[in-house]
Design a protein around this motif. Structure first.
Motif, mmCIF file in Angstrom:
data_model
loop_
_atom_site.group_PDB
_atom_site.id
_atom_site.type_symbol
_atom_site.label_atom_id
_atom_site.label_comp_id
_atom_site.label_asym_id
_atom_site.label_seq_id
_atom_site.Cartn_x
_atom_site.Cartn_y
_atom_site.Cartn_z
ATOM 1 N N PHE A 1 9.823 1.080 2.567
ATOM 2 C CA PHE A 1 9.406 2.338 1.956
ATOM 3 C C PHE A 1 10.209 3.520 2.499
ATOM 4 C CE2 PHE A 1 5.296 0.215 0.904
ATOM 5 C CZ PHE A 1 5.258 0.548 -0.442
ATOM 6 N N THR B 1 7.695 6.237 -1.349
ATOM 7 C CA THR B 1 6.257 6.059 -1.111
ATOM 8 C C THR B 1 5.497 6.878 -2.145
ATOM 9 O OG1 THR B 1 6.879 5.965 1.225
ATOM 10 C CG2 THR B 1 4.550 5.948 0.746
ATOM 11 N N TYR C 1 3.445 6.481 -6.045
ATOM 12 C CA TYR C 1 2.832 5.562 -7.010
ATOM 13 C C TYR C 1 3.679 5.391 -8.266
ATOM 14 C CZ TYR C 1 -1.447 6.053 -4.208
ATOM 15 O OH TYR C 1 -2.367 6.066 -3.191
ATOM 16 N N VAL D 1 6.714 3.146 -7.822
ATOM 17 C CA VAL D 1 6.366 1.724 -7.784
ATOM 18 C C VAL D 1 6.149 1.191 -9.194
ATOM 19 C CG1 VAL D 1 4.597 0.069 -7.058
ATOM 20 C CG2 VAL D 1 5.414 1.807 -5.451
ATOM 21 N N TYR E 1 -8.169 2.873 -4.869
ATOM 22 C CA TYR E 1 -7.158 3.765 -4.313
ATOM 23 C C TYR E 1 -7.599 5.224 -4.452
ATOM 24 C CZ TYR E 1 -4.366 -0.459 -4.534
ATOM 25 O OH TYR E 1 -3.911 -1.747 -4.362
ATOM 26 N N ASP F 1 0.109 10.348 -2.571
ATOM 27 C CA ASP F 1 1.357 9.766 -2.085
ATOM 28 C C ASP F 1 2.261 10.834 -1.465
ATOM 29 O OD1 ASP F 1 2.559 11.128 -4.244
ATOM 30 O OD2 ASP F 1 2.582 9.348 -5.519
ATOM 31 N N PRO G 1 -3.298 8.441 -7.046
ATOM 32 C CA PRO G 1 -3.096 7.178 -7.766
ATOM 33 C C PRO G 1 -3.569 7.296 -9.200
ATOM 34 C CG PRO G 1 -4.772 6.948 -6.037
ATOM 35 C CD PRO G 1 -4.204 8.302 -5.913
ATOM 36 N N LEU H 1 -0.097 2.766 -0.588
ATOM 37 C CA LEU H 1 1.105 2.285 -1.262
ATOM 38 C C LEU H 1 1.449 0.843 -0.918
ATOM 39 C CD1 LEU H 1 3.013 3.719 -3.313
ATOM 40 C CD2 LEU H 1 1.443 5.264 -2.143
#
Length: 254
Positions: free
Chosen positions: A16, A66, A68, A71, A127, A131, A137, A194
């Motif tokens: 990360f 890091t 959301y 990702v 969550y 972040d 989230p 995360l």
């Protein structure tokens, strides 16, 4: 110079980017040292095939923010055939992504002080923490204020908990025994941040792709805590390398 030598396993390892007080994430400090290296498999303890030679493994490292949204945007591409690596976060490598996909994907993130932790599972919901970009989230469509995964990403066809296909208990048993034990333990608590988020996303994408690509998450300790027994970046990197070598060794014996 491009290395065209044969390797049996292509493995992606992610760390990360910065978050909280970490201007450089300890997970990435370790993972980036493994990038574009070739290691070999280690057979499961007590089960080396007769006459078998170790197989080669090529490692590709990737830095994931890091965040959301990063990702959610990146993980489906990592499980594609061929995988698509975001150029912004990928160091130069001698090998392009494998056409048929990576044979193993390992995610690494930082946790509290202590040994390395191999996580059994990841969670779909629960969550709440913002972040690195101070974004919350995602809210699940149709579930009120519930945050995590659901529509429009991973709906009812995905369970509330997803489990790795890696035999974590056997892995830990192998690596914590013998003359050079690794500081490693099992865990069922990836943290609802995360680390948990990327693990669930990756396990879901592996399931969706239908190729049964093993996915594993490893927590490493923070590096440099003066009041705690700590692992160095080199020790964390060596631990991750040994874990990958052992997991691929078990894949060779299937």
């Amino acid at each position: 110079m491009q290395d065209n030598s044969y390797v049996k396993y292509r493995v992606l390892v992610t760390g990360f980017g910065p978050f909280g007080t970490y201007t450089e994430n300890p997970s990435w400090l370790a993972v980036k040292t493994l990038h574009d290296t070739i290691i070999t498999t280690t057979p499961a303890r007590g089960k080396p095939p007769k006459g078998a030679k170790p197989d080669s493994i090529h490692l590709t490292s990737l830095n994931i923010p890091t965040v959301y949204s990063a990702v959610l945007k990146t993980l489906p591409d990592l499980h594609a055939q061929p995988p698509v690596l975001p150029p912004l976060y990928t160091p130069p490598t001698s090998r392009p992504p494998p056409e048929d996909g990576f044979q193993l994907i390992v995610h690494v993130g930082v946790a509290g002080p202590g040994p390395l932790r191999a996580e059994h599972l990841a969670h779909k919901t629960g969550y709440s923490l913002p972040d690195y970009e101070h974004q919350s989230p995602p809210i699940i469509i149709g579930k009120g204020t519930l945050r995590g995964f659901g529509e429009p990403h991973y709906g009812d066809e995905f369970a509330d908990e997803l489990f790795t296909s890696v035999n974590v208990d056997a892995l830990v048993s192998d690596l914590t025994s013998g003359p050079d034990p690794l500081p490693l333990e099992t865990s069922d608590d990836p943290g609802r941040f995360l680390c948990d988020f990327i693990y669930y996303c990756s396990l879901a994408e592996s399931q969706r792709a239908g190729r049964e690509t093993p996915v594993l998450f490893i927590h490493c300790p923070p590096i440099g805590l003066a009041t705690e027994k700590k692992m160095s970046t080199k020790e964390v990197a060596e631990g991750v390398r040994r874990i990958i070598s052992s997991v691929c060794g078990r894949l060779s014996q299937r």
